[in-house]
Scaffold this motif. Structure first.
Motif, PDB file in Angstrom:
ATOM      1  N   VAL A  77       0.884  -1.162   0.000  1.00  0.00           N
ATOM      2  CA  VAL A  77       0.000   0.000   0.000  1.00  0.00           C
ATOM      3  C   VAL A  77       0.925   1.215   0.000  1.00  0.00           C
ATOM      4  O   VAL A  77       1.849   1.288   0.802  1.00  0.00           O
ATOM      5  N   VAL A  78       0.668   2.161  -0.904  1.00  0.00           N
ATOM      6  CA  VAL A  78       1.508   3.347  -1.043  1.00  0.00           C
ATOM      7  C   VAL A  78       0.628   4.585  -0.966  1.00  0.00           C
ATOM      8  O   VAL A  78      -0.405   4.648  -1.630  1.00  0.00           O
ATOM      9  N   SER A  79       1.041   5.555  -0.158  1.00  0.00           N
ATOM     10  CA  SER A  79       0.357   6.848  -0.105  1.00  0.00           C
ATOM     11  C   SER A  79       1.369   7.926  -0.443  1.00  0.00           C
ATOM     12  O   SER A  79       2.534   7.841  -0.041  1.00  0.00           O
ATOM     13  N   GLY A  80       0.912   8.939  -1.171  1.00  0.00           N
ATOM     14  CA  GLY A  80       1.811  10.025  -1.506  1.00  0.00           C
ATOM     15  C   GLY A  80       1.235  10.964  -2.538  1.00  0.00           C
ATOM     16  O   GLY A  80       0.050  10.901  -2.864  1.00  0.00           O
ATOM     17  N   ARG A  81       2.090  11.849  -3.041  1.00  0.00           N
ATOM     18  CA  ARG A  81       1.690  12.849  -4.030  1.00  0.00           C
ATOM     19  C   ARG A  81       1.808  12.292  -5.440  1.00  0.00           C
ATOM     20  O   ARG A  81       2.845  11.737  -5.795  1.00  0.00           O
ATOM     21  N   LEU A  82       0.771  12.465  -6.228  1.00  0.00           N
ATOM     22  CA  LEU A  82       0.775  12.024  -7.614  1.00  0.00           C
ATOM     23  C   LEU A  82       1.493  13.048  -8.479  1.00  0.00           C
ATOM     24  O   LEU A  82       1.252  14.251  -8.368  1.00  0.00           O
ATOM     25  N   ARG A  83       2.369  12.555  -9.339  1.00  0.00           N
ATOM     26  CA  ARG A  83       3.060  13.375 -10.323  1.00  0.00           C
ATOM     27  C   ARG A  83       2.876  12.696 -11.670  1.00  0.00           C
ATOM     28  O   ARG A  83       2.915  11.464 -11.759  1.00  0.00           O
ATOM     29  N   ILE A  84       2.701  13.469 -12.710  1.00  0.00           N
ATOM     30  CA  ILE A  84       2.634  12.919 -14.059  1.00  0.00           C
ATOM     31  C   ILE A  84       3.886  13.368 -14.786  1.00  0.00           C
ATOM     32  O   ILE A  84       4.093  14.559 -14.999  1.00  0.00           O
ATOM     33  N   ARG A  85       4.732  12.420 -15.136  1.00  0.00           N
ATOM     34  CA  ARG A  85       5.977  12.703 -15.837  1.00  0.00           C
ATOM     35  C   ARG A  85       5.736  12.657 -17.329  1.00  0.00           C
ATOM     36  O   ARG A  85       5.122  11.723 -17.827  1.00  0.00           O
ATOM     37  N   GLU A  86       6.247  13.659 -18.011  1.00  0.00           N
ATOM     38  CA  GLU A  86       6.084  13.743 -19.455  1.00  0.00           C
ATOM     39  C   GLU A  86       7.458  13.572 -20.099  1.00  0.00           C
ATOM     40  O   GLU A  86       8.436  14.162 -19.661  1.00  0.00           O
ATOM     41  N   PHE A  87       7.532  12.746 -21.140  1.00  0.00           N
ATOM     42  CA  PHE A  87       8.807  12.533 -21.808  1.00  0.00           C
ATOM     43  C   PHE A  87       8.581  12.149 -23.264  1.00  0.00           C
ATOM     44  O   PHE A  87       7.458  11.875 -23.667  1.00  0.00           O
ATOM     45  N   GLY A  88       9.652  12.142 -24.048  1.00  0.00           N
ATOM     46  CA  GLY A  88       9.592  11.771 -25.451  1.00  0.00           C
ATOM     47  C   GLY A  88       9.621  12.980 -26.363  1.00  0.00           C
ATOM     48  O   GLY A  88       9.418  14.117 -25.927  1.00  0.00           O
ATOM     49  N   PRO A  89       9.871  12.739 -27.647  1.00  0.00           N
ATOM     50  CA  PRO A  89       9.965  13.847 -28.608  1.00  0.00           C
ATOM     51  C   PRO A  89       8.597  14.462 -28.901  1.00  0.00           C
ATOM     52  O   PRO A  89       7.564  13.818 -28.700  1.00  0.00           O
ATOM     53  N   GLU A  90       8.612  15.704 -29.382  1.00  0.00           N
ATOM     54  CA  GLU A  90       7.367  16.367 -29.776  1.00  0.00           C
ATOM     55  C   GLU A  90       6.632  15.487 -30.781  1.00  0.00           C
ATOM     56  O   GLU A  90       7.238  14.872 -31.644  1.00  0.00           O
ATOM     57  N   PHE A  95       3.334   9.841 -21.201  1.00  0.00           N
ATOM     58  CA  PHE A  95       3.078  10.251 -19.832  1.00  0.00           C
ATOM     59  C   PHE A  95       3.177   9.040 -18.925  1.00  0.00           C
ATOM     60  O   PHE A  95       2.751   7.948 -19.285  1.00  0.00           O
ATOM     61  N   MET A  96       3.765   9.251 -17.742  1.00  0.00           N
ATOM     62  CA  MET A  96       3.950   8.165 -16.797  1.00  0.00           C
ATOM     63  C   MET A  96       3.541   8.652 -15.398  1.00  0.00           C
ATOM     64  O   MET A  96       4.056   9.665 -14.925  1.00  0.00           O
ATOM     65  N   PRO A  97       2.630   7.924 -14.733  1.00  0.00           N
ATOM     66  CA  PRO A  97       2.268   8.317 -13.372  1.00  0.00           C
ATOM     67  C   PRO A  97       3.383   7.966 -12.395  1.00  0.00           C
ATOM     68  O   PRO A  97       4.003   6.906 -12.489  1.00  0.00           O
ATOM     69  N   GLU A  98       3.662   8.879 -11.490  1.00  0.00           N
ATOM     70  CA  GLU A  98       4.707   8.689 -10.491  1.00  0.00           C
ATOM     71  C   GLU A  98       4.162   9.145  -9.143  1.00  0.00           C
ATOM     72  O   GLU A  98       3.407  10.115  -9.086  1.00  0.00           O
ATOM     73  N   VAL A  99       4.526   8.445  -8.092  1.00  0.00           N
ATOM     74  CA  VAL A  99       4.086   8.803  -6.739  1.00  0.00           C
ATOM     75  C   VAL A  99       5.307   9.136  -5.904  1.00  0.00           C
ATOM     76  O   VAL A  99       6.245   8.332  -5.813  1.00  0.00           O
ATOM     77  N   GLU A 100       5.315  10.323  -5.315  1.00  0.00           N
ATOM     78  CA  GLU A 100       6.336  10.683  -4.333  1.00  0.00           C
ATOM     79  C   GLU A 100       5.789  10.223  -2.994  1.00  0.00           C
ATOM     80  O   GLU A 100       4.911  10.860  -2.406  1.00  0.00           O
ATOM     81  N   ALA A 101       6.267   9.091  -2.519  1.00  0.00           N
ATOM     82  CA  ALA A 101       5.668   8.406  -1.371  1.00  0.00           C
ATOM     83  C   ALA A 101       5.900   9.128  -0.058  1.00  0.00           C
ATOM     84  O   ALA A 101       6.989   9.628   0.213  1.00  0.00           O
ATOM     85  N   SER A 102       4.858   9.162   0.760  1.00  0.00           N
ATOM     86  CA  SER A 102       4.987   9.608   2.141  1.00  0.00           C
ATOM     87  C   SER A 102       4.886   8.407   3.078  1.00  0.00           C
ATOM     88  O   SER A 102       5.322   8.475   4.221  1.00  0.00           O
ATOM     89  N   ALA A 103       4.312   7.291   2.573  1.00  0.00           N
ATOM     90  CA  ALA A 103       4.204   6.063   3.365  1.00  0.00           C
ATOM     91  C   ALA A 103       4.120   4.864   2.433  1.00  0.00           C
ATOM     92  O   ALA A 103       3.465   4.926   1.392  1.00  0.00           O
TER      93      ALA A 103
END
Length: 145
Positions: A77-90, A95-103
Protein backbone atom coordinates in the motif's frame (compact mmCIF):
# COMPACT_ATOMS: atom_id res chain seq x y z
CA UNK A 1 0.01 24.07 -8.01
CA UNK A 2 -2.44 21.89 -6.15
CA UNK A 3 -1.03 18.54 -5.09
CA UNK A 4 -3.09 15.41 -5.60
CA UNK A 5 -2.63 12.80 -2.88
CA UNK A 6 -3.43 9.19 -3.67
CA UNK A 7 -3.32 5.78 -2.05
CA UNK A 8 -2.72 2.78 -4.24
CA UNK A 9 -2.51 -0.93 -3.66
CA UNK A 10 -0.61 -3.30 -5.90
CA UNK A 11 2.38 -5.56 -6.24
CA UNK A 12 6.04 -4.61 -6.53
CA UNK A 13 6.89 -5.08 -10.21
CA UNK A 14 10.68 -4.64 -9.98
CA UNK A 15 13.36 -4.77 -7.31
CA UNK A 16 13.72 -1.45 -5.46
CA UNK A 17 16.79 0.53 -6.54
CA UNK A 18 18.49 2.89 -4.11
CA UNK A 19 20.62 5.90 -5.05
CA UNK A 20 22.61 8.36 -2.95
CA UNK A 21 23.30 11.99 -3.79
CA UNK A 22 26.55 13.81 -3.04
CA UNK A 23 24.99 15.42 0.07
CA UNK A 24 24.07 11.98 1.48
CA UNK A 25 20.36 12.15 0.66
CA UNK A 26 18.99 8.77 -0.38
CA UNK A 27 16.18 7.92 -2.78
CA UNK A 28 14.69 4.51 -3.48
CA UNK A 29 12.78 3.94 -6.70
CA UNK A 30 10.42 1.04 -7.36
CA UNK A 31 7.54 0.18 -9.65
CA UNK A 32 4.12 -0.85 -8.36
CA UNK A 33 1.65 -2.60 -10.65
CA UNK A 34 -2.04 -2.10 -9.90
CA UNK A 35 -4.86 -4.06 -11.50
CA UNK A 36 -8.56 -3.36 -11.29
CA UNK A 37 -10.40 -6.63 -10.78
CA UNK A 38 -14.18 -6.85 -11.12
CA UNK A 39 -16.96 -9.41 -11.22
CA UNK A 40 -18.45 -9.72 -14.70
CA UNK A 41 -22.13 -10.58 -14.26
CA UNK A 42 -22.44 -11.69 -17.90
CA UNK A 43 -19.78 -14.39 -17.61
CA UNK A 44 -20.19 -15.02 -13.88
CA UNK A 45 -16.42 -14.75 -13.39
CA UNK A 46 -13.85 -12.37 -11.95
CA UNK A 47 -12.12 -10.42 -14.71
CA UNK A 48 -8.78 -8.63 -14.74
CA UNK A 49 -9.22 -4.99 -15.69
CA UNK A 50 -6.72 -2.43 -16.86
CA UNK A 51 -3.19 -2.64 -15.43
CA UNK A 52 -1.33 0.54 -14.50
CA UNK A 53 2.31 0.67 -13.44
CA UNK A 54 3.37 3.51 -11.13
CA UNK A 55 6.92 4.56 -10.42
CA UNK A 56 7.22 5.21 -6.68
CA UNK A 57 10.00 7.40 -5.27
CA UNK A 58 10.87 7.30 -1.58
CA UNK A 59 13.22 9.79 0.07
CA UNK A 60 15.55 9.84 3.10
CA UNK A 61 14.68 7.39 5.92
CA UNK A 62 11.67 6.04 4.00
CA UNK A 63 14.09 5.25 1.15
CA UNK A 64 16.27 3.17 3.48
CA UNK A 65 13.36 1.36 5.10
CA UNK A 66 11.71 0.50 1.75
CA UNK A 67 15.00 -0.72 0.26
CA UNK A 68 15.44 -3.12 3.20
CA UNK A 69 11.80 -4.22 3.49
CA UNK A 70 10.11 -4.91 0.15
CA UNK A 71 10.85 -7.27 -2.73
CA UNK A 72 9.46 -8.03 -6.19
CA UNK A 73 6.00 -9.58 -6.14
CA UNK A 74 5.06 -8.44 -2.63
CA UNK A 75 1.73 -6.65 -2.15
CA UNK A 76 2.04 -3.06 -0.87
CA UNK A 77 0.00 0.00 0.00
CA UNK A 78 1.51 3.35 -1.04
CA UNK A 79 0.36 6.85 -0.11
CA UNK A 80 1.81 10.03 -1.51
CA UNK A 81 1.69 12.85 -4.03
CA UNK A 82 0.78 12.02 -7.61
CA UNK A 83 3.06 13.38 -10.32
CA UNK A 84 2.63 12.92 -14.06
CA UNK A 85 5.98 12.70 -15.84
CA UNK A 86 6.08 13.74 -19.45
CA UNK A 87 8.81 12.53 -21.81
CA UNK A 88 9.59 11.77 -25.45
CA UNK A 89 9.96 13.85 -28.61
CA UNK A 90 7.37 16.37 -29.78
CA UNK A 91 4.53 14.61 -31.54
CA UNK A 92 5.18 11.40 -29.59
CA UNK A 93 4.89 12.64 -26.00
CA UNK A 94 4.33 9.96 -23.36
CA UNK A 95 3.08 10.25 -19.83
CA UNK A 96 3.95 8.16 -16.80
CA UNK A 97 2.27 8.32 -13.37
CA UNK A 98 4.71 8.69 -10.49
CA UNK A 99 4.09 8.80 -6.74
CA UNK A 100 6.34 10.68 -4.33
CA UNK A 101 5.67 8.41 -1.37
CA UNK A 102 4.99 9.61 2.14
CA UNK A 103 4.20 6.06 3.36
CA UNK A 104 4.77 2.52 2.07
CA UNK A 105 3.80 -0.73 3.76
CA UNK A 106 2.95 -4.34 3.06
CA UNK A 107 -0.71 -5.00 2.27
CA UNK A 108 -1.69 -7.22 5.19
CA UNK A 109 -4.80 -8.54 3.39
CA UNK A 110 -2.43 -11.00 1.76
CA UNK A 111 -0.09 -11.95 4.61
CA UNK A 112 1.34 -11.05 7.98
CA UNK A 113 4.18 -8.77 8.93
CA UNK A 114 6.53 -7.86 11.74
CA UNK A 115 7.55 -4.27 12.46
CA UNK A 116 11.14 -3.54 13.41
CA UNK A 117 12.34 -0.04 14.16
CA UNK A 118 15.83 0.44 12.70
CA UNK A 119 18.71 1.77 14.75
CA UNK A 120 19.59 5.32 13.71
CA UNK A 121 23.00 6.80 14.33
CA UNK A 122 23.37 10.38 15.49
CA UNK A 123 20.67 12.88 16.26
CA UNK A 124 19.39 10.84 19.19
CA UNK A 125 18.77 12.45 22.52
CA UNK A 126 19.99 10.60 25.58
CA UNK A 127 17.35 10.22 28.27
CA UNK A 128 18.14 9.67 31.92
CA UNK A 129 16.62 6.78 33.89
CA UNK A 130 14.63 9.33 35.89
CA UNK A 131 13.15 10.81 32.72
CA UNK A 132 12.34 7.32 31.31
CA UNK A 133 10.59 6.35 34.57
CA UNK A 134 8.63 9.61 34.58
CA UNK A 135 7.59 9.14 30.95
CA UNK A 136 6.56 5.52 31.65
CA UNK A 137 4.43 6.67 34.62
CA UNK A 138 2.74 9.38 32.55
CA UNK A 139 2.05 6.88 29.74
CA UNK A 140 0.51 4.42 32.21
CA UNK A 141 -1.65 7.19 33.73
CA UNK A 142 -2.82 8.19 30.29
CA UNK A 143 -3.62 4.58 29.30
CA UNK A 144 -5.63 3.98 32.48
CA UNK A 145 -7.66 7.08 31.75
Amino acid sequence: MNDIYITLTGNIASEPRQYSFDDGTKVTSLRVLTTHRYFDKKTGQWTEGEKVCFTVRCWRSLADNVAHSVRTGQPVVVSGRLRIREFGPEGDRRFMPEVEASAVGHDLRWGTGVFTKPERSGGGVAMSKEMRDRLDAETQDWALG
